[in-house]
Structures are given as C-alpha cells and as structure tokens.
Design a protein around this motif. Sequence first.
Motif, PDB file in Angstrom:
ATOM      1  N   GLU A  24      53.588  50.347  42.260  1.00  0.00           N
ATOM      2  CA  GLU A  24      53.600  51.139  41.038  1.00  0.00           C
ATOM      3  C   GLU A  24      54.725  50.750  40.082  1.00  0.00           C
ATOM      4  OE1 GLU A  24      55.013  53.886  44.461  1.00  0.00           O
ATOM      5  OE2 GLU A  24      53.663  52.187  44.157  1.00  0.00           O
ATOM      6  N   GLU A  58      47.340  51.409  38.244  1.00  0.00           N
ATOM      7  CA  GLU A  58      47.349  52.842  38.530  1.00  0.00           C
ATOM      8  C   GLU A  58      46.842  53.654  37.341  1.00  0.00           C
ATOM      9  OE1 GLU A  58      51.108  54.128  40.162  1.00  0.00           O
ATOM     10  OE2 GLU A  58      50.334  53.617  42.139  1.00  0.00           O
ATOM     11  N   LYS A  97      43.349  55.884  37.578  1.00  0.00           N
ATOM     12  CA  LYS A  97      43.283  57.327  37.313  1.00  0.00           C
ATOM     13  C   LYS A  97      42.313  57.638  36.181  1.00  0.00           C
ATOM     14  CE  LYS A  97      46.032  61.485  37.039  1.00  0.00           C
ATOM     15  NZ  LYS A  97      47.381  62.080  37.160  1.00  0.00           N
ATOM     16  N   ASP A 140      44.965  60.059  41.469  1.00  0.00           N
ATOM     17  CA  ASP A 140      45.990  59.037  41.635  1.00  0.00           C
ATOM     18  C   ASP A 140      45.630  58.100  42.786  1.00  0.00           C
ATOM     19  OD1 ASP A 140      47.717  59.946  39.594  1.00  0.00           O
ATOM     20  OD2 ASP A 140      48.557  61.476  40.940  1.00  0.00           O
ATOM     21  N   VAL A 141      46.159  56.897  42.739  1.00  0.00           N
ATOM     22  CA  VAL A 141      46.028  55.962  43.856  1.00  0.00           C
ATOM     23  C   VAL A 141      46.691  56.583  45.084  1.00  0.00           C
ATOM     24  CG1 VAL A 141      46.815  53.735  44.752  1.00  0.00           C
ATOM     25  CG2 VAL A 141      45.960  53.898  42.414  1.00  0.00           C
TER      26      VAL A 141
END
Length: 387
Positions: free
Chosen positions: A293, A302, A306, A312-313
């Motif tokens: 991230e 990411e 989303k 979220d991942v």
Amino acid sequence: MTASRVSPRRHAAASACLLTGVLAGALALPAWAQSEQTVLIGHAGPLTGGAAHWGKDNDNGARLAVEDLNRQNLLIGGRKIKFVLQSEDDQADPKQAMVVANKLADMGVKGILGHFNSGAAIPASAVYSRAGLPDVSTATNPSFTKQGYDNVFRILASDDDVGMAIANYTVKELKATKIAVIDDRTAYGQGAAEVFARGVKALGGTIVAQEYGSDKATDFMAILTSIKAKQPEVVFYGGMDAQGGLIARQMKQLGITAKLLGTDGLCTNEVAKISGGAVDGLLYCTRGGKEVEKTTKGAEFEQRYKARFGVDVLTYAPYLYDAMMALAAGMREANSVEPAAYLLAMRKVKFDGVTGAIAFDAKGNLQKPDFTVFTYKDGKRVRVAGS
C-alpha cells in the motif's frame, strides 16, 4: 389481392449486393476484431466457510487483472484474446480441492490461479501437473515447489522466507529466548510453525511448549493456560486470522503478557476486529512482499480495487493480480495461449508488478522475495521491519 413476386434475377442481384456489403464491412474491421479467442482461466480458493474472506479477496484481484487485460485488446497468435475467469470453491478442504482441480482441468482452462491454502494447493497441483497447466499460487508451504513439478509457480515469499524473518525478529529484536508454539495442523500452519521453531532454535532460542489445535477451533483456554505456566516471552501461532484473533483475545483474558507472533495468515485487518482490539501492541506478524500500500503501484491498485468492489484489499488481491499478469506475460512471450507452448516461457517472465519484481527461479519460486514485519496500533498494521 395477390401477393407481389420478386423475380429470381432481382433476388440473386440483391443477395450478391448484400454479400458484397458484408465482406466489405468485415474487411473494414480491425484485424483483431475478425477473430476473437476466449481463453478460460481457472481460479480456486475458499469462497464459502471461515476462510471465504480470503478466497473472495483473491477472486477480486484476479478478476481486476482479467478486466485490465481485456481492455488492452491483446493479440496473441494473431487473434484478439478475451480472458474469462472461472472461479471454483474448494472450501479450503484438500478433498474438495481435488474435485475442483479435476473439474477445471476437464473444462479446458489454459492456466490456474490458486489454490489459496497450502493444504489444498499441494494435492491439487498434481492434477494440474498431469494436465500440463501452469499453476500460479499464493501457497506458502515450501513443499509446493519441492515436488518436482515443472508447472508450479509461487507469487510471493515461502514460509522458509517469512518464517525465518519472524524468527530473526523474535530473537534479535524482541530479545526473546523462551518461545511457545501453537499450530492449526494444516499444511500452512504446521509448516510455518516448523520453520519458525527451527529458526529460533538455530539462533539460540528455546521452545518451552509446543501445542496444536485445528483450523476450526474457537476455544484455546486450555492450551493457553498450559502455556502460561511455562512463562514464555513469545507465543507463535501457525494458522489464520480467524483463530489468531481469538488467541489474542484469550491471552489477554488470561493475563498472558507474552507477545503473539505469526506469519501472513495473521497479518490482516480482520484479526484486529476478531480480537476486539487485543492485538494492539501484542501481535507481530510477517508477510511476504513489500508494504504494497506504500508503493506507487500498490496505492493505485488499492484505490482501483475499492472503486471496483466497494471494499478494501484484505491481503492477497494484489498477488493474484500479478499472478494473472504473469500468465498473460508467459502467453505473450510464447505467442500462444496453449499451456504446452507457454509453460516453458513462464521461466522467462520478468516484469515490475504491483507487489514488486516478478521473476521465477528453476523451481518456480520468486527469485528475490521480499518480506515485511508488522505490529498493530489502534487496530491498524504498522511496519516495524522489512527487506
């Protein structure tokens, strides 16, 4: 009133004009639009049950890669390629994994993404080996790439890598010498625990207790009470977040002051929720790969993830994304989507993925796997070390 009749000559002329128009229209289309080939890619993982959050995260990552590739209008072997993802639920069960593997092979898939759990991935890989299918997995048990198959590829660090990383951190950074070990008896959990225990002993640590539960256990009070009497400085758990979060909560209830350690199965946002906040300042975990991230490609991934899926991942979606990209890279290298043609080309695959540099060694492991050690603060992962 009689029906009007069209003469045979006029009908033939009209048909000729229509055929000419169709041919002219076809010739006017781009070359790739004249011959599209659908390429079926298999994905297998736990889509139901206690590990379903992992399987769905993986499925989303693979699906995003397929969608990105299809927007590229890839030409392979002179034809436009349209990838289609076929996801199957192995329920994180070795027997069901074999059923799924045979089903996917019989369907004529051109490559495999998964299985997620080592206990499912290892037996299923035998089916894919017989079928000659490239098999790219997040299975971390070292045995996955030690079976002698030439079709298996691991897209992240193995337990050998991350287990030794957390063993080093335990002894050298946490200065712990008395260690207790618990595992869930799965190929993943037991493998991670064995590597960790071997590592800490090699570094001068002592294993004061070695216990095991199962990947469906919810009550660890008896095990933890026994361990508490041994006064360890660290409790290592080889298993997943569903149990790891409960262990953290029950350690707190029993007043156990030892740190809780684990590998990537514990390194999720879910573990913080399951523990009710007990992991804060308690849990240290190692994940294969960089802190995705915080990289440029990872942050962008990411955001797109989303936006596409509304969540979220979790952890492995970017690895499944890179796994799909690796299959596509092998196909492009060989200029063929046929497994027999592009399997050898997988050894030449080399690209900068979302998760880092992707290139495989002769056994199918990543050539330069990274790792990151995290702890938890306010329910969030915080990096404390890494490669």
